[in-house]
Scaffold this motif. Structure first.
Motif, PDB file in Angstrom:
ATOM      1  N   LYS A   1      50.970 -51.040 -56.648  1.00 36.08           N
ATOM      2  CA  LYS A   1      51.519 -50.740 -58.458  1.00 36.08           C
ATOM      3  C   LYS A   1      51.018 -51.988 -59.094  1.00 36.08           C
ATOM      4  O   LYS A   1      50.476 -52.474 -60.133  1.00 36.08           O
ATOM      5  N   SER A   2      52.128 -53.441 -58.653  1.00 38.71           N
ATOM      6  CA  SER A   2      53.134 -53.642 -59.699  1.00 38.71           C
ATOM      7  C   SER A   2      51.720 -54.957 -59.800  1.00 38.71           C
ATOM      8  O   SER A   2      51.564 -55.409 -60.451  1.00 38.71           O
ATOM      9  N   THR A   3      51.804 -55.217 -58.546  1.00 34.26           N
ATOM     10  CA  THR A   3      50.536 -56.065 -58.498  1.00 34.26           C
ATOM     11  C   THR A   3      49.122 -56.467 -59.781  1.00 34.26           C
ATOM     12  O   THR A   3      48.775 -57.363 -60.286  1.00 34.26           O
TER      13      THR A   3
ATOM     14  N   CYS B   1      54.998 -50.714 -68.116  1.00 35.12           N
ATOM     15  CA  CYS B   1      56.132 -50.374 -68.266  1.00 35.12           C
ATOM     16  C   CYS B   1      56.672 -50.332 -66.357  1.00 35.12           C
ATOM     17  O   CYS B   1      55.850 -49.210 -65.947  1.00 35.12           O
ATOM     18  N   ASP B   2      56.706 -51.388 -65.780  1.00 35.81           N
ATOM     19  CA  ASP B   2      57.783 -50.865 -63.658  1.00 35.81           C
ATOM     20  C   ASP B   2      58.741 -50.375 -63.784  1.00 35.81           C
ATOM     21  O   ASP B   2      59.107 -51.455 -63.830  1.00 35.81           O
ATOM     22  N   GLU B   3      58.201 -49.213 -63.302  1.00 36.28           N
ATOM     23  CA  GLU B   3      59.408 -48.226 -62.684  1.00 36.28           C
ATOM     24  C   GLU B   3      61.169 -48.178 -64.128  1.00 36.28           C
ATOM     25  O   GLU B   3      61.892 -48.407 -63.949  1.00 36.28           O
ATOM     26  N   PRO B   4      60.316 -48.337 -65.196  1.00 36.41           N
ATOM     27  CA  PRO B   4      61.388 -48.569 -65.879  1.00 36.41           C
ATOM     28  C   PRO B   4      62.500 -47.409 -66.233  1.00 36.41           C
ATOM     29  O   PRO B   4      63.728 -47.679 -66.731  1.00 36.41           O
TER      30      PRO B   4
HETATM   31 MG    MG Z   1      56.961 -52.043 -57.442  1.00 34.05          MG
END
Ligand code: MG
Ligand code: ADP
Lengths: 791, 249
Positions: free
Chosen positions: B62-64, B178-181
């Motif tokens: 996901k983050s990638t 937003c990455d895991e805000p």
């Molecule tokens: Mg991640």
């Protein structure tokens, strides 16, 4: 493999060292600079001292020296009976004008007798080439090596000398060195001039014959039994020699050559104290900065270690080892550099001093003590940080530190809508840790200060030459007579070809006594208002010399503890040896020497003599110089001459060479300071703010904009450091000039604006180069890591 | 509209245009001989003004993907377009430009600059933007208008995250990532943060992608994209978005 045996902590240590290598090297270099200067000065000092000691001992350098007009040889028996005297050597020593083929100017020669048979008892020669003089060969001479080198003389060559009015052609049979002339300067000269000043050694009998001193001597050297106080011997000797025209014996410490040498050694001692203190202080600060930062970033690891059961001491030791490694590297580099520089420096010094050998064997004690000192200082610097690490409670350490608390300060309240946010970040960061900011600025400032101190010497030397040679001296030539003559001779001198004007002078050896202090001086008799050789105050004020008292240099007054208006006792050491109380009429500041003047007529009256002179200062028509020189060589009464231009040239040349080396050493050290400090603070800024900076990059700030934030603080501190550095430079120059205040020289505290300018440019350049180095790191900021990690 | 369950498929209506367009995106991390296939061919369009939520196991990529869409990283292969702009052809300066002009980021750990106040943290971004809103306005939008002069150290985690959102949206970005805000926040505080994101998405029309571990949060999305092992396993369209206010976990 070594790593296999290492425990985990030590492995961590190795990795940390490797990771922080840039910063560690920067700190190590600063430490190394301090150590290098210290070792360089101490080892040069030690080498010169040891070399001189060995030379003096092997060649039997005398302990006491005295000159007389003429004393019968049998007096030597009485002198030998003085308690404490080991051996006595009577000699003949005379000045003479030499004429060297192919060299237009007359050369001032100093001729000393040696036995025709066997070696001298004292002040033995070290033969470099050829042989000693042989009996029955009255025209043979041995010449001092540096003079021979300056003129390319070798055994077999010849030169002409006017001995007691007779022109003689002398044959050089040997080239030698003497412990008596390690540093050889002509009368009234400031620097050795190997082309224009020669020392010759001639057989005692032939010299006696030339100067009508058969069965007599005019110079005597004594060696003393171990533990004898020279002053007691001198007092007795002076009493014996008084009626033979003795002008006061001097002990070894006051012997010209040795005095210069010891002065130099003393200056090295001064140098070994001042500069290293600066470097080691800065190094301690940098160590503290690096360690504090390292420990702050390793809080979690420290907590973990403690949670695993490592003791506080184990943790402290781990970080102490880091400090140890940092200073260990610095010590190693400093040792090597110090050894190398010390040898180079010793050689340079040795060039100004003539030794037959040079002992460069710096003692282990110097290396060890310098290393221990710097290690102690570094550990002291790291101590605070390490103690914080040791004191960190494990649970506390596991929590990341709260974001640094910023409060509203005057900066944030400034009516500064004109301040953009990046600039605010910079300013607040700098003000958040004011002590650290100040210390960083101080470190950079010190580099500017060191540079200023080095460059100030150039300004000071310029000033000394200007005042001493340009403003105070108007004469081209000063002629010295072999014997005092009646004043009429000045008219004859004035009639020599090319002489435009002549001003007589009279020099009288005397002891000045004020209370318990006393000093041997030569009182110069001069016209009330000198026109050529001015009595000149360094504040650019010529003085007149009213009859009836002394006008002396402030340094001499300081040595004697007297002031303007005081009475001082003058004990003349020549002729009738009158003793008088005379007032001190005026004082003047000089940069060189400790002169004292009296009006020439008054001096004559005090001496109870018909007006007499020892020589004259002359203004010469440059076109007639060759004719003038020819005439001087044919004037038997003249025993010496000094050329102003030649003096300036040798002064310039000798000082120039020393200063060039001195300034390049200092520039190197200053650069190390500047780079060491800038690099460390920029790297620490990067490690502290790497996350913020990467965040900004993610938010769309360019590399340039991010670098501005990173380096802006360094830039501000650097700019702040410049005026600070100029101030510190002034202070340091003040300390240095005071430390170098000797009877020989007073270095004026002169700082040309260009010196400040150059030092500032230098500091800025060092900062810019370092910043560029750190700037490269901005390109490698890991943007993605920022999103993941907390700190 | 009904749920579309085919992997890699794209929801497309006549009215919707893609803000971001990704095709065949792969990402391989190499370290020495090790190869990690973080993305194994991802096709995804982000429709203008939609709010999508990316879910999936940790390490699923996901983050990638988010980083590639945000111009922080380049894919190993594949094609990513922002309108006419080919992100894969951009150099560092062009990507910086893209982030600066079009993308707002919200991080799990807020990443506020500690030496700047809330308002100044927002101003940091508005100063370099073309048509930003006033920092105060952005803070009002996240309900922090009265805390503008506080430094990060004086704010709670949730408040810091809302400042971060204000900072991300103050330049009126087309894309908000937003990455895991809410990853570091408790449920109550997290909801307030989500409300702020929701409001921004609605009022500014920023295309929003939000990564979360929390299944409950998917209810506020227009679409939910599930990741598994570097691929999109499922795309689900929410017929009924739940307001953030009603979400709990
Ligand atoms: Mg991640
Ligand atoms: N910089 C990197 N180097 C090597 N592997 C990485 C890197 N970043 C991520 N990965 C790997 O790529 C995969 C996907 O990671 P990521 O996108 O962060 O997953 P998610 O966000 O879904 O948890 C994981 O296996 C992770 O270990």
């Amino acid at each position: 493999m070594v790593t296999l045996q290492m425990n985990a902590l030590n492995r961590k240590l190795m990795r940390d060292l490797w990771r922080l290598r840039g910063q560690i090297i920067a700190v190590a270099l600063v430490i190394a600079s301090g150590i290098a200067v210290m070792i360089m000065s101490l080892s040069t000092m030690e080498s010169l001292d040891e070399t001189a000691r060995a030379y003096y001992e092997r060649y039997r350098f005398a302990d006491v020296f005295a000159t007389v007009k003429r004393a019968p040889e049998h007096l030597s028996g009485r002198i030998a009976e003085i308690p404490g005297v080991q051996s006595v050597e009577t000699r003949i020593a005379q000045s003479a004008i030499l004429d060297i083929d192919g060299f237009e100017e007359p050369v001032l020669g100093f001729i000393v007798s040696i036995p025709e048979r066997g070696a001298p008892l004292l002040n033995r020669l070290h033969l470099r080439a050829g042989r000693m003089v042989a009996p029955g060969r009255p025209d043979e001479v041995v010449v001092r090596e540096s003079f021979a080198l300056a003129h390319g003389l070798a055994p077999g060559d010849s030169l002409e000398a006017i001995l007691n009015g007779h022109l003689r052609r002398l044959t050089v049979v040997g080239i030698a060195l003497s412990p008596e002339f390690v540093y050889a300067i002509g009368r009234g000269a400031l620097m050795p001039d190997d082309k224009r000043f020669a020392v010759l050694w001639m057989g005692r009998e032939s010299l006696a014959a030339a100067f009508d001193l058969d069965g007599a001597f005019n110079d005597v050297a004594l060696s003393l039994l171990r533990g004898t106080r020279p002053q007691e011997v001198i007092d007795r000797l002076d009493r014996i020699l008084a009626r033979y025209g003795g002008i006061g014996a001097v002990e070894r410490a006051d012997q010209i050559s040795n005095w210069f040498l010891m002065n130099e050694i003393e200056q090295l001692r001064t140098m070994s104290g001042i500069l290293p203190s600066i470097f080691l202080t800065v190094a301690a600060f940098l160590t503290n900065m690096v360690m504090a930062r390292l420990i702050a970033t390793e809080r979690e690891e420290i907590g973990l270690l403690k949670a695993f059961g490592y003791t506080n001491w184990a943790v402290a030791r781990h970080y102490m080892k880091m400090v140890g490694a940092m200073s260990g590297l610095g010590i190693a580099i400093g040792w090597a550099a110090g050894f190398w520089l010390g040898r180079l420096n010793t050689r340079l010094y040795a060039e100004n001093f003539d030794f037959p050998f040079l002992l460069y064997r710096p003692s282990t004690a110097v290396f060890v003590s310098v290393a221990l000192l710097s290690l102690a200082i570094a550990l002291l610097g790291g101590l605070g940080a390490v103690r914080r690490a040791a004191a960190l409670p494990p649970a506390e350490a596991m929590r990341p530190p709260a974001p640094p608390a910023y409060r509203r300060t005057w900066v944030s309240r400034m009516p500064g809508h004109w301040l953009d946010q990046p600039t605010r970040i910079i300013l607040r960061q700098a003000l958040r840790w004011p002590l650290r900011s100040f210390m960083t600025a101080a470190g950079i400032a010190m580099s500017v200060a060191v540079m200023i101190t080095a460059l100030q010497w150039l300004d000071a030397i310029d000033r000394m030459i200007d005042v001493h040679f340009m403003q105070a001296q108007r004469q081209d030539v000063s002629l010295a007579l072999a014997e005092p003559q009646s004043r009429e001779i000045v008219r004859d001198i004035a009639r020599l070809p090319g002489v435009l004007s002549a001003e007589p002078f009279r020099s009288v050896a005397a002891r000045l006594r004020a209370g318990t202090r006393h000093k041997r001086v030569s009182i110069e008799g001069v016209p009330q208002v000198p026109n050529l050789n001015l009595v000149y105050d360094a504040a650019e004020r010529p003085l007149s010399v009213p009859p009836g008292g002394l006008v002396m240099s402030t340094k001499l007054a300081e040595v004697l503890g007297v002031g303007r208006g005081d009475m001082i006792r003058v004990e003349v050491l020549e002729d009738h040896r009158p003793i008088r109380e005379v007032p001190i009429l005026d004082l003047f500041e000089t940069y060189i020497g400790t002169p004292v003047y009296m009006e020439i007529g008054a001096l004559g009256r005090m001496m109870r003599e018909r007006p007499a002179v020892n020589g004259a200062h002359l203004l010469i028509d440059p076109l007639d110089k060759p004719a003038f020189f020819r005439a001087v060589k044919e004037t038997p009464e003249v025993s010496g001459l000094a050329l102003r231009q030649a003096a300036i040239d040798t002064f310039d040349e000798t000082m120039g060479e020393m200063l060039l080396i001195f300034v390049s050493f200092f520039s190197g050290f200053a650069a190390t300071l500047a780079v060491g400090t800038t690099y460390n603070s920029a790297r620490i800024a990067l490690s502290e703010r790497g996350r913020d900076l990467a965040t900004l990059r993610v938010l769309g700030f360019s590399r340039g904009e991010v670098s501005y934030i990173l380096l802006g603080e360094v830039a501000i501190l650097t700019l702040l450091a410049m005026p600070l550095g100029c101030l510190a430079g002034y202070g340091l120059a003040w300390v240095m000039t005071n430390a170098f205040d000797t009877e020989l020289f007073r270095v004026p505290l002169i700082l040309a604006p260009s010196t400040y300018g150059f030092a500032v440019l230098f500091g800025l350049a060092a900062a810019v180069v370092t910043a560029a180095l750190v700037r490269l790191r901005v390109d490698h900021l890991d943007l993605i890591a920022v999103l993941k990690t907390r700190e | 509209m009904t749920g579309n369950t085919s992997p890699g498929a794209t929801a497309r209506t006549a009215a919707s245009t893609p803000a971001l367009h990704a095709r065949g995106v792969t990402k391989v991390y190499r370290s020495g001989t090790m190869e990690v296939h973080a993305l194994r061919g991802v096709d995804l369009d982000l429709i203008v003004s939609e709010l999508i939520v990316l879910v999936g196991a940790s390490g699923s990529g996901k983050s990638t993907l988010l980083n590639i869409l945000g111009g922080l990283d380049q894919p190993t292969s594949g094609d990513v377009h922002f309108g006419q702009l080919d992100l894969t052809a951009c150099d560092d300066a062009a990507l910086t430009r893209y982030r600066r002009d079009h993308v707002g980021f919200v991080f799990q750990f807020y990443n506020l600059i500690p030496s700047l106040t809330a308002e100044e943290n927002v101003a940091l971004v508005t100063e370099i933007a073309d048509d930003p809103m006033a920092p105060g306005e952005a803070l009002d939008l996240v309900g922090l208008g009265d805390r503008r002069n506080h430094f990060p150290a004086q704010l709670s985690g949730g408040e810091q995250q809302r400042v971060a959102i204000a900072r991300a949206i103050a330049k009126r970005p087309q894309i908000l990532l937003c990455d895991e805000p809410t990853g570091a926040l408790d449920s109550q505080t997290g909801v307030r943060v989500l409300e702020a994101i929701e409001r921004v998405n609605k009022e500014l029309g920023a295309t929003t992608a939000l990564i979360t571990h929390n299944a409950g949060i998917s209810d506020m999305a227009d679409r939910v994209v599930s990741f598994a092992d570097g691929r999109i396993a499922q795309v689900r369209v929410n017929a009924h978005k739940r307001p953030a206010r009603e979400i709990t976990w």
